[in-house]
Scaffold this motif. Structure first.
Motif, PDB file in Angstrom:
ATOM      1  N   ASN A   1      -7.945 -19.239   1.640  1.00 41.36           N
ATOM      2  CA  ASN A   1      -9.135 -18.642   2.246  1.00 41.36           C
ATOM      3  C   ASN A   1      -9.848 -17.662   1.323  1.00 41.36           C
ATOM      4  OD1 ASN A   1      -6.852 -18.886   4.558  1.00 41.36           O
ATOM      5  ND2 ASN A   1      -8.832 -19.548   5.334  1.00 41.36           N
ATOM      6  N   ASP A   2      -9.096 -16.983   0.479  1.00 43.16           N
ATOM      7  CA  ASP A   2      -9.711 -15.912  -0.308  1.00 43.16           C
ATOM      8  C   ASP A   2      -8.807 -15.587  -1.496  1.00 43.16           C
ATOM      9  OD1 ASP A   2     -11.470 -14.001  -1.070  1.00 43.16           O
ATOM     10  OD2 ASP A   2     -11.029 -12.578   0.544  1.00 43.16           O
ATOM     11  N   LYS A   3      -9.344 -14.753  -2.406  1.00 51.70           N
ATOM     12  CA  LYS A   3      -8.594 -14.205  -3.517  1.00 51.70           C
ATOM     13  C   LYS A   3      -8.652 -12.690  -3.439  1.00 51.70           C
ATOM     14  CE  LYS A   3      -8.973 -17.833  -7.028  1.00 51.70           C
ATOM     15  NZ  LYS A   3      -9.402 -18.145  -8.421  1.00 51.70           N
ATOM     16  N   ILE A   4      -7.520 -12.052  -3.511  1.00 50.26           N
ATOM     17  CA  ILE A   4      -7.466 -10.591  -3.472  1.00 50.26           C
ATOM     18  C   ILE A   4      -6.585 -10.101  -4.619  1.00 50.26           C
ATOM     19  CG2 ILE A   4      -7.852 -10.423  -0.987  1.00 50.26           C
ATOM     20  CD1 ILE A   4      -4.879 -10.103  -0.604  1.00 50.26           C
ATOM     21  N   PHE A   5      -6.823  -8.846  -5.015  1.00 48.82           N
ATOM     22  CA  PHE A   5      -6.047  -8.255  -6.098  1.00 48.82           C
ATOM     23  C   PHE A   5      -4.663  -7.849  -5.596  1.00 48.82           C
ATOM     24  CE2 PHE A   5     -10.365  -7.615  -7.735  1.00 48.82           C
ATOM     25  CZ  PHE A   5     -10.202  -8.108  -9.017  1.00 48.82           C
ATOM     26  N   ASN A   6      -3.694  -8.007  -6.460  1.00 44.89           N
ATOM     27  CA  ASN A   6      -2.322  -7.657  -6.162  1.00 44.89           C
ATOM     28  C   ASN A   6      -2.152  -6.151  -6.323  1.00 44.89           C
ATOM     29  OD1 ASN A   6       0.457  -7.379  -5.990  1.00 44.89           O
ATOM     30  ND2 ASN A   6       0.897  -9.156  -7.270  1.00 44.89           N
ATOM     31  N   ARG A   7      -2.068  -5.444  -5.208  1.00 44.93           N
ATOM     32  CA  ARG A   7      -1.958  -3.986  -5.269  1.00 44.93           C
ATOM     33  C   ARG A   7      -0.528  -3.531  -5.514  1.00 44.93           C
ATOM     34  NH1 ARG A   7      -4.930  -0.901  -0.519  1.00 44.93           N
ATOM     35  NH2 ARG A   7      -4.191   0.773  -1.874  1.00 44.93           N
ATOM     36  N   THR A   8       0.446  -4.344  -5.180  1.00 49.31           N
ATOM     37  CA  THR A   8       1.833  -3.977  -5.424  1.00 49.31           C
ATOM     38  C   THR A   8       2.173  -4.078  -6.906  1.00 49.31           C
ATOM     39  OG1 THR A   8       2.403  -4.840  -3.237  1.00 49.31           O
ATOM     40  CG2 THR A   8       4.215  -4.423  -4.754  1.00 49.31           C
ATOM     41  N   PHE A   9       1.714  -5.147  -7.549  1.00 48.36           N
ATOM     42  CA  PHE A   9       1.929  -5.360  -8.983  1.00 48.36           C
ATOM     43  C   PHE A   9       0.573  -5.681  -9.616  1.00 48.36           C
ATOM     44  CE2 PHE A   9       5.687  -6.912  -6.677  1.00 48.36           C
ATOM     45  CZ  PHE A   9       6.656  -6.058  -7.170  1.00 48.36           C
ATOM     46  N   PRO A  10      -0.202  -4.667 -10.008  1.00 44.26           N
ATOM     47  CA  PRO A  10      -1.580  -4.914 -10.490  1.00 44.26           C
ATOM     48  C   PRO A  10      -1.671  -5.853 -11.681  1.00 44.26           C
ATOM     49  CG  PRO A  10      -1.234  -2.583 -10.024  1.00 44.26           C
ATOM     50  CD  PRO A  10       0.105  -3.234  -9.928  1.00 44.26           C
ATOM     51  N   PHE A  11      -0.667  -5.858 -12.568  1.00 44.71           N
ATOM     52  CA  PHE A  11      -0.654  -6.779 -13.707  1.00 44.71           C
ATOM     53  C   PHE A  11       0.233  -7.993 -13.463  1.00 44.71           C
ATOM     54  CE2 PHE A  11      -1.880  -3.657 -17.370  1.00 44.71           C
ATOM     55  CZ  PHE A  11      -3.063  -3.398 -16.709  1.00 44.71           C
ATOM     56  N   GLY A  12       0.785  -8.119 -12.262  1.00 44.64           N
ATOM     57  CA  GLY A  12       1.682  -9.217 -11.950  1.00 44.64           C
ATOM     58  C   GLY A  12       3.119  -8.908 -12.339  1.00 44.64           C
ATOM     59  N   THR A  13       3.976  -9.931 -12.219  1.00 48.16           N
ATOM     60  CA  THR A  13       5.387  -9.808 -12.572  1.00 48.16           C
ATOM     61  C   THR A  13       5.776 -10.944 -13.519  1.00 48.16           C
ATOM     62  OG1 THR A  13       6.022 -11.083 -10.608  1.00 48.16           O
ATOM     63  CG2 THR A  13       5.991  -8.689 -10.401  1.00 48.16           C
ATOM     64  N   ASP A  14       6.907 -10.749 -14.209  1.00 49.17           N
ATOM     65  CA  ASP A  14       7.376 -11.792 -15.133  1.00 49.17           C
ATOM     66  C   ASP A  14       8.403 -12.679 -14.443  1.00 49.17           C
ATOM     67  OD1 ASP A  14       9.617 -10.240 -14.993  1.00 49.17           O
ATOM     68  OD2 ASP A  14       9.563  -9.575 -17.080  1.00 49.17           O
ATOM     69  N   ASP A  15       9.108 -13.491 -15.227  1.00 49.70           N
ATOM     70  CA  ASP A  15      10.031 -14.465 -14.652  1.00 49.70           C
ATOM     71  C   ASP A  15      11.292 -13.840 -14.082  1.00 49.70           C
ATOM     72  OD1 ASP A  15      10.858 -13.655 -17.120  1.00 49.70           O
ATOM     73  OD2 ASP A  15      11.621 -15.616 -17.746  1.00 49.70           O
ATOM     74  N   LEU A  16      11.498 -12.549 -14.308  1.00 46.50           N
ATOM     75  CA  LEU A  16      12.632 -11.840 -13.720  1.00 46.50           C
ATOM     76  C   LEU A  16      12.204 -10.855 -12.639  1.00 46.50           C
ATOM     77  CD1 LEU A  16      14.770 -11.107 -16.913  1.00 46.50           C
ATOM     78  CD2 LEU A  16      15.084 -12.927 -15.232  1.00 46.50           C
ATOM     79  N   GLY A  17      10.931 -10.890 -12.280  1.00 41.40           N
ATOM     80  CA  GLY A  17      10.432  -9.996 -11.249  1.00 41.40           C
ATOM     81  C   GLY A  17      10.173  -8.578 -11.719  1.00 41.40           C
ATOM     82  N   ARG A  18      10.035  -8.363 -13.027  1.00 41.62           N
ATOM     83  CA  ARG A  18       9.765  -7.017 -13.541  1.00 41.62           C
ATOM     84  C   ARG A  18       8.265  -6.748 -13.548  1.00 41.62           C
ATOM     85  NH1 ARG A  18      13.448  -7.803 -18.870  1.00 41.62           N
ATOM     86  NH2 ARG A  18      12.096  -9.644 -18.901  1.00 41.62           N
ATOM     87  N   ASP A  19       7.897  -5.533 -13.233  1.00 49.95           N
ATOM     88  CA  ASP A  19       6.493  -5.144 -13.149  1.00 49.95           C
ATOM     89  C   ASP A  19       5.872  -5.118 -14.543  1.00 49.95           C
ATOM     90  OD1 ASP A  19       4.067  -4.225 -12.217  1.00 49.95           O
ATOM     91  OD2 ASP A  19       4.684  -2.121 -12.254  1.00 49.95           O
TER      92      ASP A  19
END
Length: 401
Positions: free
Chosen positions: A169-187
């Protein structure tokens, strides 16, 4: 009869206004530096990057080594399926469904029901809710094949509470991880901040060693001249002829107990001063022929005082410009060494290490490489802009306007 060929006028020197106040060399250099817009943008950017690397990690909820496997490979911008009641589903590229609020907060991941998963027909079932009260979310990849320029793309649907959702439906910014996470879930944001701190620390250490060793060594070589200069410059040639990578490898073999960070600092401190020594030597060869050096020698000023009180201060302009240009070079060198595996060791992270870790998922998760690469580019551009401005401001030949 008085001679009227001469007319005495009142001395008005006290009433004359000084059109321009007298400025020292450094005041005039600062005045001209402020007129260079790119140099000021570079200086402001450097301050922001320093604050970002020094104080940024302490302002996030996560450490550079925290592994949240439940939230692995989350992008900075989320495509969501809005299912109502402040609940949104985000489907990641590895078929994980995350729960997202309307504000972009990622707070949970749906666990797949392995007993109902149909790998052949590409149907995945997830549980949403508690163990006693849950509903099923069905991810279906089997119902359609869409033609595209590259061939065929699998389309998918998500069915929840009797409603089938075919498109986000939409695209929103990730506020929990603004730059995303890697393959191990690190910020990634925290790791980029920490990597910026590591890279800048190495660069500034190399610059300080540049100042302490290179300036002194080059000053003595240029001032003494003759056989002393010849011998000292041959040492510089020998050091400069050995590749930096070989130095790092030898240090890693010699100091096995040291981490990669210590090895890089020692390697840069060992070889990075030679270019500064050459620059300062050239300045000394020109300055020692000036009259003020001859006057100091005639009145009996010791040689070391002539070097440290007269020659080096008069060569500070080129020295400062060279130091400013060496910092981005050191940042790039550290990033390159870490990228090829000769840098800091896990779980520490530098910008080069982050770039290396993102290569395996480059096509699927390009943002993992984008942010560390962008940080390296910003640091190098900012210092280059400031270095060009300092070169123009400290050049006596440009002292006008």
């Amino acid at each position: 009869m008085a001679d009227k060929r001469f007319v005495f006028i009142k001395d008005n020197t006290e009433d004359m206004e000084v059109s321009r106040p007298s400025l020292t060399y450094w005041q005039d250099a600062w005045r001209r530096l402020k007129k260079n817009k790119l140099a000021m943008v570079g200086a402001f950017t450097i301050i922001i990057v320093l604050l970002f690397g020094l104080f940024g990690p302490s302002m996030t909820k996560y450490s550079y080594s925290d592994q949240l496997n439940k939230f692995k490979n989350l992008p900075p911008r989320l495509e969501i399926f809005d299912v109502g009641e402040n609940v949104n589903f985000h489907l990641s590229n590895d078929y994980n469904i995350f729960l997202v609020t309307d504000d972009g907060e990622v707070y949970d991941r749906l666990e797949p029901d392995k007993l109902q998963r149909d790998m052949i027909n590409k149907i995945y079932v997830y549980k949403y809710g508690t163990e006693d009260d849950f509903e099923e979310v069905t991810l279906d990849f089997s119902y359609n094949l869409l033609p595209s320029k590259q061939g065929f793309d699998y389309d998918h649907t998500i069915e929840y509470n009797g409603v089938v959702y075919t498109q986000p439906n939409d695209k929103i910014f990730n506020r929990t991880f603004p730059f995303g996470t890697d393959d191990l879930g690190r910020d990634i944001l925290t790791r980029v901040m920490y990597g910026t701190r590591i890279s800048l620390m190495i660069a500034f250490i190399a610059t300080l060693v540049n100042l302490m060793i290179g300036v002194v060594y080059g000053s003595i070589s240029g001032f003494e001249g003759g056989k002393v200069d010849e011998f000292m410059m041959r040492i510089v040639d020998i050091i400069n002829s050995v590749p930096l990578i070989l130095y790092v490898i030898l240090l890693m073999v010699t100091f096995k107990d040291n981490d990669g960070l210590t090895n890089i600092v020692i390697a840069l401190s060992t070889v990075y001063w030679v270019s500064m020594a050459r620059l300062v030597r050239g300045q000394m060869l020109a300055l020692k022929e000036q009259e003020f050096v001859l006057a100091a020698s005639v009145i009996g000023v010791p040689r070391y005082k002539i070097i440290f009180r007269h020659l080096i201060p008069n060569a500070m302009g080129p020295i400062i410009v060279s130091m400013t240009m060496m910092i981005p070079s050191a940042v790039f060198t550290e990033a390159f060494l870490s990228f090829i595996g000769l840098g800091v060791s896990a779980p520490q992270a530098s910008l080069g290490t982050l770039a290396n870790n993102s290569l395996s998922g480059l096509l699927t998760y390009p943002y993992q490489l984008f942010f560390p690469a962008l940080t390296i580019a910003i640091i190098i551009l900012a210092f280059n802009f400031l270095g060009d401005g300092l070169r123009d401001a400290l050049d006596p030949r440009l002292r006008k306007g």
